[in-house]
Write an enzyme that holds these catalytic residues in place. Structure first.
Site, mmCIF file in Angstrom:
data_model
loop_
_atom_site.group_PDB
_atom_site.id
_atom_site.type_symbol
_atom_site.label_atom_id
_atom_site.label_comp_id
_atom_site.label_asym_id
_atom_site.label_seq_id
_atom_site.Cartn_x
_atom_site.Cartn_y
_atom_site.Cartn_z
ATOM 1 N N SER A 250 0.869 -1.183 0.000
ATOM 2 C CA SER A 250 0.000 0.000 0.000
ATOM 3 C C SER A 250 0.903 1.229 0.000
ATOM 4 O O SER A 250 2.084 1.128 0.376
ATOM 5 C CB SER A 250 -0.862 0.000 1.272
ATOM 6 N N TYR B 19 -2.831 -1.256 10.412
ATOM 7 C CA TYR B 19 -2.746 -1.425 8.956
ATOM 8 C C TYR B 19 -1.405 -0.899 8.426
ATOM 9 O O TYR B 19 -0.706 -1.585 7.670
ATOM 10 C CB TYR B 19 -3.911 -0.686 8.291
HETATM 11 P P1 NAD Z 1 -11.431 -5.985 -0.518
HETATM 12 O O1 NAD Z 1 -12.035 -5.880 0.820
HETATM 13 O O2 NAD Z 1 -12.295 -5.846 -1.726
HETATM 14 O O3 NAD Z 1 -10.628 -7.340 -0.665
HETATM 15 C C1 NAD Z 1 -9.903 -7.925 0.368
HETATM 16 C C2 NAD Z 1 -9.865 -9.412 0.109
HETATM 17 O O4 NAD Z 1 -9.097 -10.055 1.150
HETATM 18 C C3 NAD Z 1 -11.264 -10.040 0.145
HETATM 19 O O5 NAD Z 1 -11.358 -10.980 -0.909
HETATM 20 C C4 NAD Z 1 -11.293 -10.757 1.497
HETATM 21 O O6 NAD Z 1 -12.156 -11.853 1.521
HETATM 22 C C5 NAD Z 1 -9.839 -11.188 1.585
HETATM 23 N N1 NAD Z 1 -9.479 -11.595 2.930
HETATM 24 C C6 NAD Z 1 -9.600 -10.905 4.096
HETATM 25 N N2 NAD Z 1 -9.199 -11.663 5.129
HETATM 26 C C7 NAD Z 1 -8.797 -12.856 4.611
HETATM 27 C C8 NAD Z 1 -8.264 -14.042 5.156
HETATM 28 N N3 NAD Z 1 -8.078 -14.179 6.474
HETATM 29 N N4 NAD Z 1 -7.953 -15.066 4.326
HETATM 30 C C9 NAD Z 1 -8.160 -14.963 2.978
HETATM 31 N N5 NAD Z 1 -8.664 -13.853 2.412
HETATM 32 C C10 NAD Z 1 -8.984 -12.828 3.211
HETATM 33 O O7 NAD Z 1 -10.272 -4.887 -0.533
HETATM 34 P P2 NAD Z 1 -9.168 -4.532 -1.635
HETATM 35 O O8 NAD Z 1 -9.100 -3.080 -1.694
HETATM 36 O O9 NAD Z 1 -9.402 -5.298 -2.889
HETATM 37 O O10 NAD Z 1 -7.854 -5.037 -0.897
HETATM 38 C C11 NAD Z 1 -6.951 -5.986 -1.456
HETATM 39 C C12 NAD Z 1 -5.539 -5.685 -0.987
HETATM 40 O O11 NAD Z 1 -5.124 -4.422 -1.502
HETATM 41 C C13 NAD Z 1 -5.381 -5.597 0.534
HETATM 42 O O12 NAD Z 1 -4.154 -6.197 0.922
HETATM 43 C C14 NAD Z 1 -5.341 -4.101 0.786
HETATM 44 O O13 NAD Z 1 -4.623 -3.779 1.944
HETATM 45 C C15 NAD Z 1 -4.610 -3.636 -0.462
HETATM 46 N N6 NAD Z 1 -4.787 -2.214 -0.774
HETATM 47 C C16 NAD Z 1 -5.991 -1.703 -1.144
HETATM 48 C C17 NAD Z 1 -6.094 -0.360 -1.444
HETATM 49 C C18 NAD Z 1 -7.391 0.284 -1.882
HETATM 50 O O14 NAD Z 1 -7.422 1.510 -2.008
HETATM 51 N N7 NAD Z 1 -8.446 -0.457 -2.150
HETATM 52 C C19 NAD Z 1 -4.978 0.470 -1.365
HETATM 53 C C20 NAD Z 1 -3.765 -0.081 -0.976
HETATM 54 C C21 NAD Z 1 -3.678 -1.424 -0.699
#
Ligand code: NAD
Length: 268
Positions: A153, A166
């Site tokens: 991130s 986080y």
């Molecule tokens: P999201 O909530 O749509 O997806 C998160 C996914 O992780 C979901 O499929 C959820 O079921 C899964 N998950 C959570 N706990 C779990 C576990 N214990 N075992 C297996 N799967 C699990 O959110 P997203 O934005 O798609 O996030 C995906 C990644 O991207 C994360 O690591 C998040 O930190 C990172 N991220 C997102 C953003 C953003 O702006 N959306 C920015 C930076 C980083």
């Protein structure tokens, strides 16, 4: 049709049923890879991604596993091997937020975020690395013996009040990624990080679901648009391909300039 740069390869994408993970799973499939779509709770969403991948022409299976549980992770790798016979790409994408003011943060919420966002990447990467070392380079398939992509991130470098669990998990991912990249490079395993900025997914819904919230968010993004899962998906597919064969041990930010200290754009 574009050349399929991941043809005859296969990937595990953790949290592949939603948001960025879904975007990555689809982009890897577009590039020719077969995909294990990991999910923890939502089988229906995982099955939808599987069907979409099949309609693209790649193979896919949905596998339930909590990435913070060693046994679940080992079972997921076994299921992947059973279906596809080998593994070329791991995308450590699963992650979540449990936000609170620092002084109010419970130990439970601290531990949950660290165990899924950081320990989950450890457990999955360790299984993948063991497998990649055992397999070696698959001639004619990829120049590397394996590729590990760690979803980090912008908060691996930008401090984040109210989200210290986080930010600590993502700061941890940064040095975890670099350290295993250093250790595994002689075995021809590449490890890279992706640092998304604000991507429109369920994790940050309150930051974009109203026009007021989106306007406030855009003040942090010089490029003036929120990112989409596909922005990250296409980057992941490229990083996993031989076009990126000399890239290891670094995070590539895809953030519309969020890490450029936008508060200083007008003389600070
Ligand atoms: P999201 O909530 O749509 O997806 C998160 C996914 O992780 C979901 O499929 C959820 O079921 C899964 N998950 C959570 N706990 C779990 C576990 N214990 N075992 C297996 N799967 C699990 O959110 P997203 O934005 O798609 O996030 C995906 C990644 O991207 C994360 O690591 C998040 O930190 C990172 N991220 C997102 C953003 C953003 O702006 N959306 C920015 C930076 C980083």
């Amino acid at each position: 049709m574009e050349i399929q740069k991941l043809k005859a390869q296969s990937a595990i994408v953790t949290g592949g049923d939603s948001g960025i993970g879904k975007g990555v799973a689809l982009a890897l499939a577009e590039a020719g890879a077969n995909v294990t779509v990991n999910y923890n709770h939502n089988l229906q969403h995982a099955n939808e991604v599987v069907e979409e991948i099949k309609s693209i022409g790649s193979k896919a299976i949905a596998v339930k596993a909590d990435v913070s549980k060693e046994h679940d992770v080992q079972n997921m790798f076994a299921q992947h091997l059973n279906a596809f016979g080998s593994l070329d790409i791991l995308v450590n994408n699963a992650g979540l937020q449990k936000d609170a003011k620092f002084v109010d943060m419970s130990l439970e919420d601290w531990n949950t975020v660290i165990s899924i966002n950081l320990t989950g990447q450890f457990l999955c990467s360790r299984e993948a690395a063991k497998l990649f070392i055992q397999q070696g380079i698959r001639e004619g398939i990829s120049k590397a013996a394996g590729k590990i992509i760690c979803m980090s991130s912008v908060h691996e470098v930008i401090p984040w009040a109210g989200h210290v669990n986080y930010a600590a998990s993502k700061g941890g991912v940064n040095l975890f990624m670099k350290s295993i990249a250093q250790e595994l490079a002689p075995q021809k395993i590449r490890v890279v990080g992706i640092g998304p900025g604000a991507i429109q997914t369920p994790i940050n819904k309150e930051a974009w679901e109203t026009p007021e919230a989106l306007e406030k968010l855009l003040t942090l993004i010089p490029y003036n648009r929120i990112g989409q899962p596909d922005d990250i998906g296409r980057l992941a597919a490229w990083l996993a391909s031989d076009d990126a064969d000399y890239i290891t041990g670094t995070t590539v930010f895809s953030d519309g300039g969020m890490t450029l200290y936008p508060g200083f754009a007008d003389n600070g």
